[in-house]
Write an enzyme that holds these catalytic residues in place. Structure first.
Site, PDB file in Angstrom:
ATOM      1  N   ASP A  13      45.891  57.250  38.667  1.00  0.00           N
ATOM      2  CA  ASP A  13      45.989  55.933  39.295  1.00  0.00           C
ATOM      3  C   ASP A  13      47.370  55.305  39.111  1.00  0.00           C
ATOM      4  OD1 ASP A  13      43.416  55.915  40.335  1.00  0.00           O
ATOM      5  OD2 ASP A  13      42.535  55.096  38.506  1.00  0.00           O
ATOM      6  N   GLY A  14      48.007  55.543  37.964  1.00  0.00           N
ATOM      7  CA  GLY A  14      49.353  55.013  37.753  1.00  0.00           C
ATOM      8  C   GLY A  14      50.349  55.578  38.745  1.00  0.00           C
TER       9      GLY A  14
ATOM     10  N   ASN B 165      47.799  46.141  42.656  1.00  0.00           N
ATOM     11  CA  ASN B 165      46.685  45.698  41.812  1.00  0.00           C
ATOM     12  C   ASN B 165      46.828  44.256  41.345  1.00  0.00           C
ATOM     13  OD1 ASN B 165      44.972  47.856  41.863  1.00  0.00           O
ATOM     14  ND2 ASN B 165      45.401  48.570  39.787  1.00  0.00           N
TER      15      ASN B 165
ATOM     16  N   ASP C  77      46.028  33.373  26.513  1.00  0.00           N
ATOM     17  CA  ASP C  77      46.997  34.398  26.129  1.00  0.00           C
ATOM     18  C   ASP C  77      47.833  34.849  27.316  1.00  0.00           C
ATOM     19  OD1 ASP C  77      46.286  34.387  23.500  1.00  0.00           O
ATOM     20  OD2 ASP C  77      45.174  36.269  23.537  1.00  0.00           O
TER      21      ASP C  77
ATOM     22  N   ALA D 260      40.496  46.373  38.080  1.00  0.00           N
ATOM     23  CA  ALA D 260      41.433  46.840  37.065  1.00  0.00           C
ATOM     24  C   ALA D 260      41.481  45.842  35.899  1.00  0.00           C
ATOM     25  CB  ALA D 260      42.808  47.057  37.705  1.00  0.00           C
TER      26      ALA D 260
ATOM     27  N   SER E  20      41.878  42.649  35.722  1.00  0.00           N
ATOM     28  CA  SER E  20      41.090  41.435  35.931  1.00  0.00           C
ATOM     29  C   SER E  20      39.626  41.645  35.559  1.00  0.00           C
ATOM     30  CB  SER E  20      41.203  40.975  37.387  1.00  0.00           C
ATOM     31  OG  SER E  20      40.420  39.827  37.619  1.00  0.00           O
TER      32      SER E  20
ATOM     33  N   SER F 291      38.475  43.669  33.276  1.00  0.00           N
ATOM     34  CA  SER F 291      38.403  43.687  31.817  1.00  0.00           C
ATOM     35  C   SER F 291      38.494  42.287  31.225  1.00  0.00           C
ATOM     36  CB  SER F 291      39.535  44.558  31.252  1.00  0.00           C
ATOM     37  OG  SER F 291      39.456  45.877  31.738  1.00  0.00           O
TER      38      SER F 291
ATOM     39  N   ALA G  65      41.775  35.557  27.860  1.00  0.00           N
ATOM     40  CA  ALA G  65      41.338  34.902  26.621  1.00  0.00           C
ATOM     41  C   ALA G  65      41.655  33.408  26.638  1.00  0.00           C
ATOM     42  CB  ALA G  65      41.986  35.579  25.405  1.00  0.00           C
TER      43      ALA G  65
END
Length: 302
Positions: free
Chosen positions: A78-79, A152, A182, A194, A196, A198, A217
């Site tokens: 994917d990278g 992304n 954060d 992706a 977001s 997480s 966070a």
């Protein structure tokens, strides 16, 4: 002679071996092949005063890639796809993504299927799916100090051993939003699965004309992800005394200082993915991320 591109992660022996085989087959079929490294799509440096390449996202387009190129085959994970998107979108070259990595969420086919995929490609038995991309610019006054295309997300966050960040974020003509966290993520529908995801953001189907702002966070029960029209430009003003780190798609980035601002807007250059089969998004979610699977096994029927 028609031209095809071949973009690979040349740091992976498997991708390099496959690229040489594919290049040989395509040349025997009468195509000129332009082979380049996906590292050309990486844009990063220690600070905005030390540029690795000419400023402007068009600088990532490899020599020999132009609108007359039929397509480009991308070999990697994917990278690699994210870097290749930055290399091809400005000139509208569609990409066929072949996974040689791990998850392969953005991949259309796998190496064992490469012969069948090439047959379909050479017979023009494919369709195009366009995905929204963004232009991310770092501004200081009226000076543009850094710029990159983004498929992304753009993530702006604090460095290690620094305090919580404060941001003032302007979305179109709406009232500014203040966020203490954060960091913040500004993502496309493609990026909703992706970083977001997480950070607690929702999954958005790729055909929705929206963007998403997700705090990382946040120190507030009221600070949650926001979805809005992709026609709205976004400006992020850092309101913190320390420099921040900005990462775009995990393959580009720079430092952002308190006197800078980050502009994000929808690009006029969508990323054009080649689809060989029906690319049903919910099936991809289920297969790659386990969405909708039962938490416990259902009893068998006798």
């Amino acid at each position: 002679m028609p031209r095809l591109g071949l973009i690979l992660n040349d740091g992976k022996e498997l991708a390099l071996k496959a690229a040489l085989s594919i290049e040989s087959k395509l040349e025997k079929s009468g195509y000129e092949v332009v082979r380049v490294s996906s590292s050309g799509g990486m844009v990063g440096f220690a600070n905005p005063d030390q540029h690795m390449r000419t400023l402007g996202y068009n600088a990532c387009v490899p020599e020999g890639f132009d609108p007359s190129m039929k397509l480009a085959i991308v070999l990697g994970g994917d990278g690699t796809v994210l870097s290749a998107a930055r290399q091809t979108a400005p000139v509208g070259v569609p990409i066929l993504t072949i996974n040689t990595g791990h998850l392969g969420f953005l991949s259309e086919a796998y190496l064992p299927d490469i012969d069948k995929a090439l047959e379909q490609v050479l017979a023009s038995q494919w369709e195009i799916e366009e995905r929204t991309s963004l232009v991310v610019s770092v501004m200081r006054g009226e000076q543009r100090r850094w710029e990159a295309l983004c498929l992304n997300e753009m993530a702006l966050h604090r460095e290690p051993l620094t305090s919580m960040c404060h941001f003032e974020i302007s979305i179109g003509r709406h009232a500014p939003v203040d966020i203490s966290a954060d960091g913040v993520i500004l993502s496309t529908p493609t990026g909703s699965t992706a970083y977001s995801l997480s950070a607690g953001g929702p999954v958005i189907t790729p055909d929705c004309p929206v963007l998403q702002l997700t705090p990382i966070a946040p120190h507030s029960l009221a600070s949650r992800a926001l979805v809005f029209s992709d026609l709205e430009p976004v400006t992020v003003f850092p309101a913190t005394p320390e420099r921040l780190m900005m990462v775009v798609d995990g393959t580009a980035g720079c430092y952002v200082w308190p006197e800078d601002r980050v502009l994000i807007r929808k690009s006029n250059h969508p990323v054009r993915f080649i689809r060989l089969t029906d690319h049903e998004f919910f099936q991809v979610l289920r297969k790659k991320l386990g969405w909708g699977l039962p938490h416990v096994a259902k009893p068998e029927k006798y």
